[in-house]
Design a protein around this motif. Sequence first.
Motif, PDB file in Angstrom:
ATOM      1  N   LEU A 111       0.746  -1.207   0.003  1.00 54.85           N
ATOM      2  CA  LEU A 111      -0.048  -0.025   0.001  1.00 54.85           C
ATOM      3  C   LEU A 111       1.017   1.316   0.109  1.00 54.85           C
ATOM      4  CD1 LEU A 111      -2.620   1.634   0.419  1.00 54.85           C
ATOM      5  CD2 LEU A 111      -2.330   1.284   2.874  1.00 54.85           C
ATOM      6  N   SER A 129      -5.177   0.865  -1.002  1.00 56.26           N
ATOM      7  CA  SER A 129      -5.185   1.515   0.178  1.00 56.26           C
ATOM      8  C   SER A 129      -3.833   2.444   0.663  1.00 56.26           C
ATOM      9  CB  SER A 129      -5.089   0.621   1.285  1.00 56.26           C
ATOM     10  OG  SER A 129      -3.954  -0.518   1.053  1.00 56.26           O
ATOM     11  N   GLN A 285      -5.771   4.605   5.401  1.00 56.51           N
ATOM     12  CA  GLN A 285      -5.534   3.328   6.191  1.00 56.51           C
ATOM     13  C   GLN A 285      -5.677   3.629   7.582  1.00 56.51           C
ATOM     14  OE1 GLN A 285      -3.052  -0.132   4.969  1.00 56.51           O
ATOM     15  NE2 GLN A 285      -1.592   0.596   6.988  1.00 56.51           N
ATOM     16  N   SER A 301     -11.775  -5.362   6.759  1.00 56.76           N
ATOM     17  CA  SER A 301     -10.326  -4.987   6.232  1.00 56.76           C
ATOM     18  C   SER A 301      -9.296  -5.023   6.955  1.00 56.76           C
ATOM     19  CB  SER A 301     -10.731  -3.562   5.302  1.00 56.76           C
ATOM     20  OG  SER A 301     -11.037  -2.681   6.589  1.00 56.76           O
ATOM     21  N   THR A 305      -6.062  -7.300   6.688  1.00 56.18           N
ATOM     22  CA  THR A 305      -4.753  -6.699   6.532  1.00 56.18           C
ATOM     23  C   THR A 305      -3.820  -7.504   7.694  1.00 56.18           C
ATOM     24  OG1 THR A 305      -5.663  -4.646   5.926  1.00 56.18           O
ATOM     25  CG2 THR A 305      -3.373  -4.641   6.634  1.00 56.18           C
ATOM     26  N   VAL A 331      -8.822  -0.142   5.895  1.00 58.23           N
ATOM     27  CA  VAL A 331      -8.599   0.249   4.469  1.00 58.23           C
ATOM     28  C   VAL A 331      -9.726   0.963   3.979  1.00 58.23           C
ATOM     29  CG1 VAL A 331      -7.660  -0.047   2.214  1.00 58.23           C
ATOM     30  CG2 VAL A 331      -6.810  -1.259   4.042  1.00 58.23           C
TER      31      VAL A 331
END
Length: 759
Positions: A111, A129, A285, A301, A305, A331
């Motif tokens: 990201l 993200s 994020q 999310s 992650t 995100v």
Amino acid sequence: MSTEPAAAEGHPGPADTDAPRAGQGAEATGPEETGPEAGTGTPDPDETDEGSGAATDQDGATAEGKDEGPSEAAAEIAAQRELQERIAQRKAAKEGPIAAGGKLSGTAADLLAAVRAVESGERPAAVFSEPAPAPRKVVAEPVRRAPAAAPAGPAEPAVAAVDAVRAVLTEGGAPVSLAAPAAATLGEGADSALRDDPWQLLRIPGVRPEQADGFARALLGAECGPDDERRGRAVTVWLLEQAAVAGHTALDAPLLAQALGKRAVPDPDEAVQSAIAEGDALVFQDALEEPPGGPDRAPESARKTAAEDGAEDGSEDGSEDGEETERPVRVLVGLERYALAEESLADGLARLVNSLSKEDSSQALADWEPAAAAASGSTAELIRASAGHGLVLHTGAEAARAEPAALVQAAARLGLRVCAAAHTVDGRRRLAEHFGPGAPEGTAVTVSGLLSGAEGPGRDRDGALAVDLLVVLDAPQLDVETAAMLAESLPDGARLVLSGDPSVLWSAGPGRVFADLLAARVCPQISSRTPDPGPVGELVSGIGVGELNQVEAPGKEVVIVPVRDAAEAIHRAVQLVADSVPRAIGVPSDQTQVITPGHGGAAGTRALNAALKERLNPGPGRFGGFDPDDRVAYAPAPGRTVSGRVVRADAEGLHLDCAGTPVVVPQDAVERTLRHGWALTAHQAVGRRWPAAVVVLPGDATQALSRPWVYTAFGRGERHLSVVHGADAALPRAVAEVPAKPRTTRLQTLLRAQVPTAQ
């Protein structure tokens, strides 16, 4: 009062939720019909496009009272543009990316690389993200920038530009009625833009993906396909716009990808990346605090992650041996317009909280103490809290409005420049009643009038409002853009008090500003202990805590009228307005408001208004369906409704009287912006009250019911409430089990990074 439900005559199907169609205008749905307050669970953008409507759908969705005409609407739009330019300049002035993410791995590390690639002009990798920014430190109050002069209202597109767009639309088989809005939305070279990218048609309010696909096929032929990068980018933006209509300022990235898949976008990740690379969307994020219940309760999310990071570094929980486990992240993807507004709002509120020094607070507490001592209860608490803090929240129902009014009067006696703003003209009237006839002119205003400059104290040489204390009532109706404009407009050292009833429906626009501030706990919160009086107040207070109680109503203050079907519901509603309420309660028909869940359906606003017009003001509808003395709801701008009465019609258009303000609606705007107003939806009615209210609950609209909807609708009557009840057990179930539907926002996260949690 009896709350025993009548037997319903089956369920002919859900009420017409008025999915967006070009040309619907003021009769399109509002959020109360489409779902932001209708249930719980994770918001789904693919659901919002089926029921939420396009941006124009909110023209008739929010009460703005009987207030200003088109000139003030243009001024409000100009003020919004001023805010957007100011926060865009602030963003451009930042010195490069924040150094963060050094310990990230997996998706989070990719990201960070993607974001930096975008910033350098390169194409990002397959992620969508951005790294969590480092927590902001509380710093000294910033120096205010003098805002630029407000630009003029939006210019009408040139005739030649509209003709060029019309030719392209005709070639692609799209309605030529979209020519003017397309030219205005896409700007100079709109015809070329549509030829180069036919899916730009999705930027026009009311256009749906399948319509844009047909237009693209007609123009591109064999080159058109679902895997076209332009299509994926346009559908991404469209889904984010639909989510904004439903109240979200951003969406969880996995949820957005899922919705893109449902729209036949073969590579959702690539589509989101493309939108980010082109500047059509922003990615965030946000680090999360561990939710109650442990990591398993974190958003999808965040869990995804953390799991990917853990898998890459060999640990199960995303941490290395001997190192602290990293906090989960969420995100999010959002449109730049709302992302910048939310960020600007957080910055402005943090500035107000931090700009009042301890010395100033101590001195103010001493100066204000006599006023607080003269008051009692929660009024005294509110005065003391406002003396020592730059931001204060106040909660309470209708009777509690006397408390912020007392605060304003106390501050005025101390020599402070004061102003109090309500959401609607009716709210301003009720507020002014607390001040009495001796209050200085401009003390009680509407929010829109204050921001446009049509009301209030005006602005100083730096462009800030000339106030030391601003009290905003009906605070739950503030969307992020309006709230950001208010915060940006206040000078350093000013005090802001936001007051409202947290149980009513939220704003028609994106965000849940008041609810987010209450949850963030970054400032004092004063809860009023003043209950609303009478049987109606008792009933509504119970609804606010999830209880539909039977109340004693010896003066027929609350009446339940059971009905079996929609036809009977319309008949009884007309009978109540035209005969029963005037005769038994003494409230004339023009002071009684009918409220129903939606515009469509067998007993929606359209059907009710037709029946009420036939009984109360019959006529042929010579002027676009309207006659003199018709009661109307006028939507001069998205998210605003102005109630009025038809006076006459001529070559200029339809002349209205909106609470004493003359308004002329051009002929070509009548169908788009005007509708009859004997019956409204709850979102149109919020912020206003009438002597009597008739709430119609047909059996085909039970899915739209929620606790906030019932609370709002039932609370619109000051002296009398009649409930035409065909919803059977759905009414008590909605009150007990259906809270406000969640909205995805970032305000809490942004605020907590800048302001310590209040103790």
